[in-house]
Design a protein around this motif. Structure first.
Motif, mmCIF file in Angstrom:
data_model
loop_
_atom_site.group_PDB
_atom_site.id
_atom_site.type_symbol
_atom_site.label_atom_id
_atom_site.label_comp_id
_atom_site.label_asym_id
_atom_site.label_seq_id
_atom_site.Cartn_x
_atom_site.Cartn_y
_atom_site.Cartn_z
ATOM 1 N N ARG A 22 0.859 -1.197 0.000
ATOM 2 C CA ARG A 22 0.000 0.000 0.000
ATOM 3 C C ARG A 22 0.887 1.235 0.000
ATOM 4 N N VAL A 23 0.301 2.335 -0.484
ATOM 5 C CA VAL A 23 1.062 3.582 -0.573
ATOM 6 C C VAL A 23 0.171 4.742 -0.124
ATOM 7 N N SER A 24 0.752 5.639 0.658
ATOM 8 C CA SER A 24 0.031 6.825 1.112
ATOM 9 C C SER A 24 -0.059 7.838 -0.036
ATOM 10 N N GLN A 25 -0.942 8.784 0.112
ATOM 11 C CA GLN A 25 -1.080 9.816 -0.913
ATOM 12 C C GLN A 25 0.200 10.632 -1.031
ATOM 13 N N THR A 26 0.813 10.972 0.085
ATOM 14 C CA THR A 26 2.038 11.770 0.065
ATOM 15 C C THR A 26 3.145 11.063 -0.705
ATOM 16 N N LYS A 27 3.357 9.789 -0.403
ATOM 17 C CA LYS A 27 4.409 9.040 -1.105
ATOM 18 C C LYS A 27 4.070 8.860 -2.578
ATOM 19 N N ALA A 28 2.798 8.647 -2.884
ATOM 20 C CA ALA A 28 2.379 8.489 -4.279
ATOM 21 C C ALA A 28 2.662 9.764 -5.072
ATOM 22 N N ILE A 29 2.381 10.912 -4.471
ATOM 23 C CA ILE A 29 2.638 12.183 -5.146
ATOM 24 C C ILE A 29 4.139 12.394 -5.339
ATOM 25 N N ASP A 30 4.946 12.002 -4.355
ATOM 26 C CA ASP A 30 6.404 12.083 -4.500
ATOM 27 C C ASP A 30 6.883 11.226 -5.663
ATOM 28 N N ILE A 31 6.316 10.053 -5.797
ATOM 29 C CA ILE A 31 6.691 9.142 -6.879
ATOM 30 C C ILE A 31 6.312 9.742 -8.230
ATOM 31 N N GLY A 55 1.121 13.576 -15.001
ATOM 32 C CA GLY A 55 1.296 13.477 -13.555
ATOM 33 C C GLY A 55 0.111 14.046 -12.800
ATOM 34 N N LYS A 56 -0.390 15.198 -13.253
ATOM 35 C CA LYS A 56 -1.557 15.813 -12.606
ATOM 36 C C LYS A 56 -2.798 14.937 -12.775
ATOM 37 N N LEU A 57 -2.962 14.345 -13.943
ATOM 38 C CA LEU A 57 -4.097 13.442 -14.161
ATOM 39 C C LEU A 57 -4.018 12.233 -13.228
ATOM 40 N N MET A 58 -2.838 11.651 -13.148
ATOM 41 C CA MET A 58 -2.653 10.489 -12.280
ATOM 42 C C MET A 58 -2.877 10.877 -10.818
ATOM 43 N N GLU A 59 -2.379 12.049 -10.445
ATOM 44 C CA GLU A 59 -2.539 12.527 -9.075
ATOM 45 C C GLU A 59 -4.020 12.711 -8.731
ATOM 46 N N SER A 60 -4.790 13.224 -9.673
ATOM 47 C CA SER A 60 -6.208 13.451 -9.402
ATOM 48 C C SER A 60 -6.969 12.151 -9.179
ATOM 49 N N VAL A 61 -6.559 11.097 -9.832
ATOM 50 C CA VAL A 61 -7.232 9.807 -9.705
ATOM 51 C C VAL A 61 -6.952 9.135 -8.360
ATOM 52 N N ILE A 62 -5.784 9.397 -7.779
ATOM 53 C CA ILE A 62 -5.405 8.716 -6.538
ATOM 54 C C ILE A 62 -5.608 9.576 -5.298
ATOM 55 N N ASP A 63 -6.254 10.723 -5.458
ATOM 56 C CA ASP A 63 -6.485 11.640 -4.346
ATOM 57 C C ASP A 63 -7.408 11.014 -3.297
ATOM 58 N N ARG A 64 -7.150 11.318 -2.042
ATOM 59 C CA ARG A 64 -7.946 10.756 -0.935
ATOM 60 C C ARG A 64 -9.414 11.151 -1.019
ATOM 61 N N ASP A 65 -9.710 12.303 -1.631
ATOM 62 C CA ASP A 65 -11.106 12.704 -1.783
ATOM 63 C C ASP A 65 -11.828 11.861 -2.834
ATOM 64 N N VAL A 66 -11.095 11.386 -3.810
ATOM 65 C CA VAL A 66 -11.670 10.514 -4.834
ATOM 66 C C VAL A 66 -11.791 9.090 -4.299
ATOM 67 N N LEU A 67 -10.770 8.636 -3.614
ATOM 68 C CA LEU A 67 -10.765 7.291 -3.029
ATOM 69 C C LEU A 67 -11.342 7.379 -1.616
ATOM 70 N N ALA A 68 -12.617 7.544 -1.534
ATOM 71 C CA ALA A 68 -13.282 7.778 -0.250
ATOM 72 C C ALA A 68 -13.546 6.469 0.490
ATOM 73 N N PHE A 69 -12.475 5.772 0.795
ATOM 74 C CA PHE A 69 -12.531 4.526 1.546
ATOM 75 C C PHE A 69 -11.800 4.735 2.870
ATOM 76 N N PRO A 70 -12.101 3.933 3.868
ATOM 77 C CA PRO A 70 -11.327 4.030 5.115
ATOM 78 C C PRO A 70 -9.917 3.469 4.907
ATOM 79 N N LEU A 71 -8.992 3.938 5.733
ATOM 80 C CA LEU A 71 -7.632 3.375 5.729
ATOM 81 C C LEU A 71 -7.686 2.005 6.387
ATOM 82 N N PRO A 72 -6.913 1.029 6.025
ATOM 83 C CA PRO A 72 -5.858 1.017 5.006
ATOM 84 C C PRO A 72 -6.364 0.676 3.603
ATOM 85 N N LEU A 73 -7.675 0.432 3.466
ATOM 86 C CA LEU A 73 -8.228 0.083 2.158
ATOM 87 C C LEU A 73 -7.919 1.150 1.114
#
Length: 153
Positions: free
Chosen positions: A91-100, A115-133
């Motif tokens: 699993r990867v956090s949003q911060t680390k994903a953005i760094d990558i 990069g911006k398109l990919m970032e928008s898809v993996i944003d925590r607001d888009v992936l509205a699931f609880p952690l760690p899911l």
């Protein structure tokens, strides 16, 4: 106005650009140069020179101690993508994903727009699931995108 961390980061990256391989620094000397506390240098190195961003940091303690920062070098773009795919599992956090993603843009593997398109898809607001899911779903999405970059281009 830029903060001291940004200035120190730019300075160290400038030295790396000149040397192309690695830079060895003494924390106290850099702190003195920028008139800050040595812990500020630690903060910059810990947050701005991570594996996700493509750096390896080694340190030697003691009187002759140093901190060595080197860029991870890859022979091919596909090697970098493979490394990134390993970094994000399981699993990867949003911060680390953005760094990558920033690293992939820096190395011109993807464009800033991609990069911006990919970032928008993996944003925590888009992936509205609880952690760690949420982090696991982010990993799956990124893996699919990276796999496409590696094998379909």
């Amino acid at each position: 106005m830029r903060n001291i961390s940004d200035i120190i980061e730019d300075y160290l990256k400038g030295i790396l650009d000149e040397n192309h391989q690695a830079v060895e620094i003494k924390r106290s000397e850099i702190a003195e140069r920028f008139q800050c506390v040595p812990s500020q240098i630690n903060y910059v190195i810990k947050t701005r020179f991570t594996v996700e961003k493509g750096y390896i940091v080694e340190s030697k303690r003691g009187g002759g101690g140093y901190i060595r920062i080197s860029r991870v070098q890859h022979r091919k773009d596909s090697d970098m993508i493979s490394e990134v795919m390993e970094l994000i599992h399981p699993r990867v956090s949003q911060t680390k994903a953005i760094d990558i993603l920033a690293r992939l843009v820096d190395y011109e593997i993807i464009t800033a727009r991609e990069g911006k398109l990919m970032e928008s898809v993996i944003d925590r607001d888009v992936l509205a699931f609880p952690l760690p899911l949420r982090d696991e779903v982010r990993t799956r999405i990124m893996t699919a995108m990276l796999f496409t970059l590696k094998y379909k281009c």
